[in-house]
Design a protein around this motif. Sequence first.
Motif, PDB file in Angstrom:
ATOM      1  N   LEU A 170      13.262  47.735  33.505  1.00  0.00           N
ATOM      2  CA  LEU A 170      12.678  47.501  34.823  1.00  0.00           C
ATOM      3  C   LEU A 170      13.414  48.318  35.867  1.00  0.00           C
ATOM      4  O   LEU A 170      14.633  48.197  36.017  1.00  0.00           O
ATOM      5  CB  LEU A 170      12.769  46.018  35.198  1.00  0.00           C
ATOM      6  CG  LEU A 170      11.709  45.066  34.655  1.00  0.00           C
ATOM      7  CD1 LEU A 170      11.987  43.654  35.150  1.00  0.00           C
ATOM      8  CD2 LEU A 170      10.322  45.507  35.064  1.00  0.00           C
ATOM      9  N   ALA A 171      12.680  49.146  36.569  1.00  0.00           N
ATOM     10  CA  ALA A 171      13.249  49.911  37.684  1.00  0.00           C
ATOM     11  C   ALA A 171      13.029  49.150  38.982  1.00  0.00           C
ATOM     12  O   ALA A 171      12.173  48.271  39.083  1.00  0.00           O
ATOM     13  CB  ALA A 171      12.598  51.287  37.754  1.00  0.00           C
ATOM     14  N   GLY A 172      13.831  49.494  39.998  1.00  0.00           N
ATOM     15  CA  GLY A 172      13.628  48.945  41.329  1.00  0.00           C
ATOM     16  C   GLY A 172      14.279  47.610  41.597  1.00  0.00           C
ATOM     17  O   GLY A 172      14.041  47.012  42.647  1.00  0.00           O
ATOM     18  N   ALA A 173      15.108  47.126  40.686  1.00  0.00           N
ATOM     19  CA  ALA A 173      15.827  45.869  40.926  1.00  0.00           C
ATOM     20  C   ALA A 173      17.164  46.183  41.594  1.00  0.00           C
ATOM     21  O   ALA A 173      17.929  47.006  41.101  1.00  0.00           O
ATOM     22  CB  ALA A 173      16.048  45.110  39.623  1.00  0.00           C
ATOM     23  N   GLU A 174      17.434  45.541  42.708  1.00  0.00           N
ATOM     24  CA  GLU A 174      18.695  45.769  43.422  1.00  0.00           C
ATOM     25  C   GLU A 174      19.668  44.635  43.111  1.00  0.00           C
ATOM     26  O   GLU A 174      19.290  43.463  43.093  1.00  0.00           O
ATOM     27  CB  GLU A 174      18.445  45.818  44.931  1.00  0.00           C
ATOM     28  CG  GLU A 174      19.724  46.011  45.753  1.00  0.00           C
ATOM     29  CD  GLU A 174      19.490  45.819  47.236  1.00  0.00           C
ATOM     30  OE1 GLU A 174      19.248  46.822  47.924  1.00  0.00           O
ATOM     31  OE2 GLU A 174      19.534  44.652  47.694  1.00  0.00           O
ATOM     32  N   PHE A 175      20.931  45.020  42.866  1.00  0.00           N
ATOM     33  CA  PHE A 175      21.980  44.044  42.576  1.00  0.00           C
ATOM     34  C   PHE A 175      23.126  44.234  43.563  1.00  0.00           C
ATOM     35  O   PHE A 175      23.502  45.370  43.881  1.00  0.00           O
ATOM     36  CB  PHE A 175      22.476  44.190  41.144  1.00  0.00           C
ATOM     37  CG  PHE A 175      21.470  43.734  40.123  1.00  0.00           C
ATOM     38  CD1 PHE A 175      21.476  42.436  39.668  1.00  0.00           C
ATOM     39  CD2 PHE A 175      20.502  44.596  39.660  1.00  0.00           C
ATOM     40  CE1 PHE A 175      20.540  42.007  38.750  1.00  0.00           C
ATOM     41  CE2 PHE A 175      19.551  44.184  38.733  1.00  0.00           C
ATOM     42  CZ  PHE A 175      19.574  42.885  38.280  1.00  0.00           C
ATOM     43  N   THR A 176      23.676  43.122  44.027  1.00  0.00           N
ATOM     44  CA  THR A 176      24.749  43.136  45.012  1.00  0.00           C
ATOM     45  C   THR A 176      25.918  42.311  44.494  1.00  0.00           C
ATOM     46  O   THR A 176      25.720  41.252  43.892  1.00  0.00           O
ATOM     47  CB  THR A 176      24.252  42.567  46.352  1.00  0.00           C
ATOM     48  OG1 THR A 176      23.139  43.339  46.814  1.00  0.00           O
ATOM     49  CG2 THR A 176      25.347  42.603  47.405  1.00  0.00           C
ATOM     50  N   LEU A 177      27.125  42.814  44.738  1.00  0.00           N
ATOM     51  CA  LEU A 177      28.333  42.079  44.358  1.00  0.00           C
ATOM     52  C   LEU A 177      28.703  41.076  45.440  1.00  0.00           C
ATOM     53  O   LEU A 177      28.699  41.396  46.632  1.00  0.00           O
ATOM     54  CB  LEU A 177      29.506  43.035  44.153  1.00  0.00           C
ATOM     55  CG  LEU A 177      29.616  43.807  42.841  1.00  0.00           C
ATOM     56  CD1 LEU A 177      30.936  44.554  42.814  1.00  0.00           C
ATOM     57  CD2 LEU A 177      29.487  42.902  41.642  1.00  0.00           C
ATOM     58  N   TYR A 178      29.023  39.862  45.004  1.00  0.00           N
ATOM     59  CA  TYR A 178      29.608  38.846  45.867  1.00  0.00           C
ATOM     60  C   TYR A 178      31.013  38.552  45.340  1.00  0.00           C
ATOM     61  O   TYR A 178      31.204  38.402  44.137  1.00  0.00           O
ATOM     62  CB  TYR A 178      28.800  37.556  45.840  1.00  0.00           C
ATOM     63  CG  TYR A 178      27.564  37.559  46.711  1.00  0.00           C
ATOM     64  CD1 TYR A 178      27.492  36.766  47.854  1.00  0.00           C
ATOM     65  CD2 TYR A 178      26.466  38.344  46.394  1.00  0.00           C
ATOM     66  CE1 TYR A 178      26.357  36.741  48.654  1.00  0.00           C
ATOM     67  CE2 TYR A 178      25.320  38.340  47.187  1.00  0.00           C
ATOM     68  CZ  TYR A 178      25.275  37.536  48.318  1.00  0.00           C
ATOM     69  OH  TYR A 178      24.152  37.529  49.106  1.00  0.00           O
ATOM     70  N   LYS A 179      31.978  38.481  46.245  1.00  0.00           N
ATOM     71  CA  LYS A 179      33.337  38.111  45.831  1.00  0.00           C
ATOM     72  C   LYS A 179      33.357  36.619  45.512  1.00  0.00           C
ATOM     73  O   LYS A 179      32.935  35.792  46.320  1.00  0.00           O
ATOM     74  CB  LYS A 179      34.336  38.411  46.952  1.00  0.00           C
ATOM     75  CG  LYS A 179      35.782  38.287  46.519  1.00  0.00           C
ATOM     76  CD  LYS A 179      36.182  39.433  45.625  1.00  0.00           C
ATOM     77  CE  LYS A 179      37.652  39.339  45.220  1.00  0.00           C
ATOM     78  NZ  LYS A 179      37.946  38.224  44.324  1.00  0.00           N
ATOM     79  N   ASP A 180      33.810  36.309  44.308  1.00  0.00           N
ATOM     80  CA  ASP A 180      33.906  34.914  43.881  1.00  0.00           C
ATOM     81  C   ASP A 180      35.238  34.355  44.355  1.00  0.00           C
ATOM     82  O   ASP A 180      36.280  34.567  43.745  1.00  0.00           O
ATOM     83  CB  ASP A 180      33.779  34.824  42.359  1.00  0.00           C
ATOM     84  CG  ASP A 180      33.766  33.383  41.866  1.00  0.00           C
ATOM     85  OD1 ASP A 180      33.656  32.479  42.719  1.00  0.00           O
ATOM     86  OD2 ASP A 180      33.856  33.176  40.643  1.00  0.00           O
ATOM     87  N   ASN A 181      35.199  33.675  45.479  1.00  0.00           N
ATOM     88  CA  ASN A 181      36.400  33.064  46.035  1.00  0.00           C
ATOM     89  C   ASN A 181      36.602  31.670  45.436  1.00  0.00           C
ATOM     90  O   ASN A 181      35.660  31.057  44.933  1.00  0.00           O
ATOM     91  CB  ASN A 181      36.283  32.981  47.559  1.00  0.00           C
ATOM     92  CG  ASN A 181      36.120  34.354  48.192  1.00  0.00           C
ATOM     93  OD1 ASN A 181      36.842  35.291  47.863  1.00  0.00           O
ATOM     94  ND2 ASN A 181      35.150  34.497  49.092  1.00  0.00           N
ATOM     95  N   ALA A 182      37.820  31.191  45.508  1.00  0.00           N
ATOM     96  CA  ALA A 182      38.152  29.888  44.916  1.00  0.00           C
ATOM     97  C   ALA A 182      37.228  28.802  45.475  1.00  0.00           C
ATOM     98  O   ALA A 182      36.920  28.805  46.678  1.00  0.00           O
ATOM     99  CB  ALA A 182      39.605  29.553  45.195  1.00  0.00           C
ATOM    100  N   PRO A 183      36.771  27.890  44.620  1.00  0.00           N
ATOM    101  CA  PRO A 183      37.055  27.774  43.185  1.00  0.00           C
ATOM    102  C   PRO A 183      36.288  28.806  42.368  1.00  0.00           C
ATOM    103  O   PRO A 183      35.109  29.067  42.629  1.00  0.00           O
ATOM    104  CB  PRO A 183      36.575  26.355  42.855  1.00  0.00           C
ATOM    105  CG  PRO A 183      35.480  26.096  43.853  1.00  0.00           C
ATOM    106  CD  PRO A 183      35.916  26.794  45.106  1.00  0.00           C
ATOM    107  N   ILE A 184      36.968  29.401  41.399  1.00  0.00           N
ATOM    108  CA  ILE A 184      36.394  30.480  40.606  1.00  0.00           C
ATOM    109  C   ILE A 184      35.427  29.917  39.566  1.00  0.00           C
ATOM    110  O   ILE A 184      35.681  28.894  38.941  1.00  0.00           O
ATOM    111  CB  ILE A 184      37.508  31.289  39.903  1.00  0.00           C
ATOM    112  CG1 ILE A 184      38.481  31.847  40.963  1.00  0.00           C
ATOM    113  CG2 ILE A 184      36.919  32.410  39.072  1.00  0.00           C
ATOM    114  CD1 ILE A 184      37.859  32.753  41.981  1.00  0.00           C
ATOM    115  N   GLY A 185      34.336  30.638  39.356  1.00  0.00           N
ATOM    116  CA  GLY A 185      33.379  30.260  38.325  1.00  0.00           C
ATOM    117  C   GLY A 185      32.426  29.191  38.794  1.00  0.00           C
ATOM    118  O   GLY A 185      32.236  28.957  39.991  1.00  0.00           O
ATOM    119  N   GLY A 186      31.796  28.535  37.824  1.00  0.00           N
ATOM    120  CA  GLY A 186      30.798  27.515  38.160  1.00  0.00           C
ATOM    121  C   GLY A 186      29.513  28.169  38.592  1.00  0.00           C
ATOM    122  O   GLY A 186      28.861  28.868  37.809  1.00  0.00           O
ATOM    123  N   THR A 187      29.146  27.974  39.846  1.00  0.00           N
ATOM    124  CA  THR A 187      27.971  28.630  40.420  1.00  0.00           C
ATOM    125  C   THR A 187      28.362  29.234  41.764  1.00  0.00           C
ATOM    126  O   THR A 187      29.339  28.802  42.400  1.00  0.00           O
ATOM    127  CB  THR A 187      26.821  27.634  40.622  1.00  0.00           C
ATOM    128  OG1 THR A 187      27.265  26.560  41.464  1.00  0.00           O
ATOM    129  CG2 THR A 187      26.329  27.079  39.290  1.00  0.00           C
TER     130      THR A 187
END
Length: 554
Positions: free
Chosen positions: A312-329
């Motif tokens: 699939l072309a045209g999908a945009e992805f962005t990084l979010y910094k995972d601040n504490a608490p790490i993981g989960g959602t």
Amino acid sequence: MFQSQGSGGRAGQGPTRRAVALGAGAVLVFSGLLAAVPAVASHPEVSLAGSNFEIDTNANLKQDDPSPSIDWASVSEIRKQDSPSGQNDESFGNGTKEDTAVPSVVDGGVPPNKSDLKFFGVYQEGTGSAGFLNLFWSRVQDPSGTTNMDFEFNQSQTASGNGVTPVRTAGDLLIQYDLSNGGVNPTISISRWLTSGTKADCEASNTLPCWSKKTLIGGSDAAGSINSSLIAAADADGLGSLDPRTFGEAQLRLSALFPPGSCFAFGSAYLKSRSSDTFSSALKDFVPPTPVNITNCGSVRIVKTDDLNAPLAGAEFTLYKDNAPIGGTRGAEDTITTQKCTTVADGTCTIGSVLAGEYWVVETVTPPGHDTAADQHATVVGGVTTPVTLTFVDPRQRGAILVTKTRKHAASGSGNHPQSGVTFTLTGGTTGVTDANGQVCFDNLLFGNYSVTETVPAGYTADGATAKTVAVNNKAACGATPYVGETVAFGNTPLTNLSVSVDSQIDGGTASTIVCTGPNGQVASGSTGSTGDGSAAASDLKPGIYTCTIDIDP
């Protein structure tokens, strides 16, 4: 357990050793960390705490301790050999100094009493804050005076105007290995290539660009040594016999090489010698550049497909910094970055120059007709050149078509009324029958055009086309409240049969003709025979006003 001997050993440090061997190839590749195994040197070393690499007090190339110890002879480092001494041995000339942006390259310009270089080597052990950069140099003979070796690491691999050394980029790294005459432990410092600032920031030059002021690397972050005794050819790992003071090695902690919060990736390295310990002195011999891949950052590669594994072309992805608490959602505490990428025709894209840390990778633009994939977590390790690869699947959205069927029915009153029991066929052969509400619904339909065809019940005529095309382009499902899918309606009208007859009471007494007309003209006609009896009939008549004229002749 082996015990350290001499002041250069590591007794008492108990370092954790992590060995990462490189495959034979043209570039230096960062690998993941192996299991930590404690080890203590059995002979004098100056290796940094946490390293398995033997930086021997009397520098050599062979592995002296059992695994997990490593040394040059037991790893596959990046190694570059200089051209043989003589008229074809490239060197720097015409007064070239460290700050000369494009060094002057000449052949055969190294006097015998200067540092005529033979080899240099680069090996990375581990990654990120737990990693080390190991270096070695060798030369033809021990010149009088001090030893000054500079390892230059460039971000670019593009050749400069001299056609040999790379173009310098702001932030390029110069590792300086300085050893006083008769010394065994070098002083190691670094400078960075400056293209902005003031001349006060320069180590020696009065103009920009220049190398920045030296930063001495402390004992916990750098170590080095030189060979004080002969290294026989059998122990020299292919370098040939090495006289005293013709082989040196150094080790630097990776975390000391990169400014905090900045990403750097060095793609080329070369070794050069200076004529004295003065930074502004002329450069002499050099070993030409060789490709490396040294970085303090990582990258995230995204593979994007639909539910049939089609790219699939045209999908945009962005990084979010995972601040504490790490993981989960991903939560409100996690912060968006400016780092993003958009997939191309093969469904992939890469977010590069990602500082080590914990991140959420979020699909922020979804290709039309597809569902957005869930966020995924990524742990980026600094210095690992193999990207973190994540696969996101965007299922193709599906819609529905709700068919409504009505009929006219005098007994039920005027207007249209739901008609049950009517069969409809969808493109592909799927069928459905209307319920008591006169409806049938088709769902789980991929977006596109569908033909809906009615099987008209006996006794009725369709009020319009019996096959209608419906474009499905809304995500919907049958039974959802509210229903947001496609709709289509069909109507039926009941039909009537007409029959008119005459019967002469006296056979042959009368002769008659019958003509019936309706909204669209004549629908039936007839005449009597010899007996005077006859009829006219018509079938499947739609509602309307029909007039029959009967002419009875005596």
